[in-house]
Design an enzyme around this catalytic site. Structure first.
Site, mmCIF file in Angstrom:
data_model
loop_
_atom_site.group_PDB
_atom_site.id
_atom_site.type_symbol
_atom_site.label_atom_id
_atom_site.label_comp_id
_atom_site.label_asym_id
_atom_site.label_seq_id
_atom_site.Cartn_x
_atom_site.Cartn_y
_atom_site.Cartn_z
ATOM 1 N N GLU A 77 0.820 -1.207 0.000
ATOM 2 C CA GLU A 77 0.000 0.000 0.000
ATOM 3 C C GLU A 77 0.858 1.262 0.000
ATOM 4 O OE1 GLU A 77 -3.976 1.694 2.322
ATOM 5 O OE2 GLU A 77 -2.990 -0.127 2.997
ATOM 6 N N ILE A 113 1.251 1.540 8.419
ATOM 7 C CA ILE A 113 0.133 2.111 9.173
ATOM 8 C C ILE A 113 0.579 3.297 10.010
ATOM 9 C CG2 ILE A 113 -1.557 1.663 10.993
ATOM 10 C CD1 ILE A 113 -2.268 0.438 8.300
ATOM 11 N N ALA A 118 -4.614 3.194 24.474
ATOM 12 C CA ALA A 118 -4.099 4.439 23.896
ATOM 13 C C ALA A 118 -4.920 4.899 22.695
ATOM 14 C CB ALA A 118 -2.637 4.262 23.499
ATOM 15 N N HIS A 144 16.758 24.525 35.104
ATOM 16 C CA HIS A 144 15.656 25.271 35.716
ATOM 17 C C HIS A 144 15.373 26.538 34.896
ATOM 18 C CE1 HIS A 144 13.169 27.055 38.851
ATOM 19 N NE2 HIS A 144 13.832 28.192 38.659
#
Length: 467
Positions: free
Chosen positions: A35, A40, A187, A446
């Protein structure tokens, strides 16, 4: 003489990277794809779904502009444009894989493959998309054929493209439903539910077990449900789907929960009840390939019980994740080429890209409890993290699990903004066999949300600083 050193069947994230690695190691390589290059994941899964989710996230954020001292008029969305953007992302990546195949001189054979007996590896016969057949041989063959959405025809749960959708239909729908039932809270189900809810759809998620996202740590699972419900999603847990019926106007999902029957009605139902390996119809039975519930059995290098035949990715079983397939494909290609791969076994992280995101690696607290393993657990909420407060992203927390005897990090579970980007720090730590001393000694920049990772590790040993 064989036509190639290696033929890879399937060009998903496992197959195409395996082909690239094989080519890098000097193997003459071909890849068979029936394909779209990228499989996918790139075309109908991982990547385009994230494009949809980002659109939903951006739109939902517009409703909170006042929190940032901002305002906007005529806020809205173009559903078709959202879908087309997602498809455009898929096309771009598909073309990128095509470029990589040419760059690495990998021959792409477009068609559907089947295997026949051969030596030194099974022969590959390809029914070409352009017509006709082509038989090719190789010293080794690798199956990277992936999996597809599972159907349950016995209860009427089969995608029809109209009222019952699987992931393909949910990704490129003909219309935006006003009401939606999602069956399955893994999920895939949660991500689609999150996207459609962000655009205003009434979403109800049905889960067979007693909590959503059952593979996740129980504490994270409960926090996730609370967060999703705050956004308007509804849930039916411990609910068995007994029948799915459809009409011209919608679907009826019959469920049983707590001994009581209920029928949920919606315009559309999304099936997210798992996957089925694409191992049928390619000649495995005739070759005598060993299967386990439809998945191909392999050794640590991806070798099957058939000489010269390897398999990687979703067709070999859980976890059904793209990054796991890529890792296996690379390792198998290196093994075939005789390349000595370092014996490093990395744990596989799981990620869910909803709002909030969920990411995890290693053992859950309940797994440790069931194994009667002595552990030290630390937690740190984003609500007291400086960067999270400044960004207005204070939802969620970080949870760490250490072995009490050795100090080794054995599990980490996160829920919150962009935690899917943060989890790799813990994956690296577990792979490198880091202890609490190693993680405590790391200097975190930070202000960042990753500082919560440090604080959660400190908390496990009573050294947390900011709570």
């Amino acid at each position: 003489m064989a036509d190639f050193d290696l033929i890879v069947i399937g060009s998903g994230p496992g197959g195409y990277v395996a082909a690239i690695r094989a080519s890098q190691l000097g193997l003459k390589t071909a890849i068979v794809e029936r394909e779209n290059l990228g499989g996918i994941c790139l075309n109908w899964g991982c990547i385009p779904t994230k494009a949809l989710l980002k659109s939903g996230e951006k739109y939902e954020a517009l409703s909170h502009l006042k929190d940032y001292g901002l305002s906007a008029d005529k806020v809205g969305f173009d559903f078709n444009a959202i879908i087309q953007r997602s498809r455009g992302v898929a096309r771009q990546l598909n073309q990128g894989v095509g470029y990589l195949m040419k760059k690495h001189k990998i021959e792409v054979i477009e068609g559907t493959a089947r295997l026949e007996k051969g030596d030194p590896a099974p022969k590959v016969v390809v029914k070409l998309n352009a017509g006709g057949e082509r038989a090719v041989s190789a010293k080794s063959v690798m199956l990277a054929v992936g999996a597809r959405a599972r159907a349950l025809p016995q209860i009427g749960l089969e995608a029809d493209g109209e009222r019952i959708w699987a992931y393909r239909e949910a990704m490129a729908p003909k219309f935006l439903p006003k009401t939606l039932v999602v069956i399955g809270s893994g999920a895939i189900g949660i991500e689609f539910g999150s996207f459609y809810r962000a655009l205003g759809c009434e979403v109800t998620v049905v889960e067979a077990v007693d909590r959503i996202m059952p593979v996740e740590d129980e504490e994270v699972s409960k926090a996730a449900q609370k967060a999703f419900e705050k956004r308007g999603m509804k849930f039916r847990t411990g609910a068995k789907v007994t029948k799915v019926s459809k009409s011209k106007s919608g679907v009826q999902v019959a469920i049983e929960a707590g001994g009581e029957a209920e029928t949920l009605e919606a315009e559309v139902c999304i099936s997210a009840v798992g996957i089925t390996a694409n191992t049928d119809g390619i000649g495995l039975e005739a070759l005598g390939v060993e299967l386990d519930r439809g998945h191909i059995k392999t050794d640590a290098h991806g070798k099957t019980n058939v000489k010269g035949l390897y398999a990687i990715g979703d067709c070999t079983g859980a976890p059904w994740l793209a990054h796991k397939a890529s890792h296996e494909g690379i390792h198998a290609a290196e093994h075939i080429a005789g390349f000595k791969t370092p014996n490093v076994h990395s744990p596989i992280a799981g990620c869910t890209y909803a709002q909030p995101q969920v990411a995890s690696v290693g053992l859950t607290e309940q797994a440790c409890r069931e194994a009667k393993r002595e552990v030290k657990i630390g937690r740190f909420p984003f609500r007291v993290n400086g960067k999270a407060i400044a960004a207005g992203e204070t939802e969620g927390f970080v949870k760490t699990i250490f072995d009490a005897k050795t100090g080794a990090l054995i599990g980490a579970h996160l829920i919150g903004a962009e935690v899917t980007e943060m989890i790799q720090g813990y994956v690296t730590a577990i792979t490198m066999e880091a202890t609490e001393e190693d993680i405590h000694g790391i200097v975190y920049p930070h202000p960042t949300m990753s500082e919560a990772m440090h604080e959660a590790a400190l908390d496990a040993y009573g050294r947390v600083l900011h709570i």
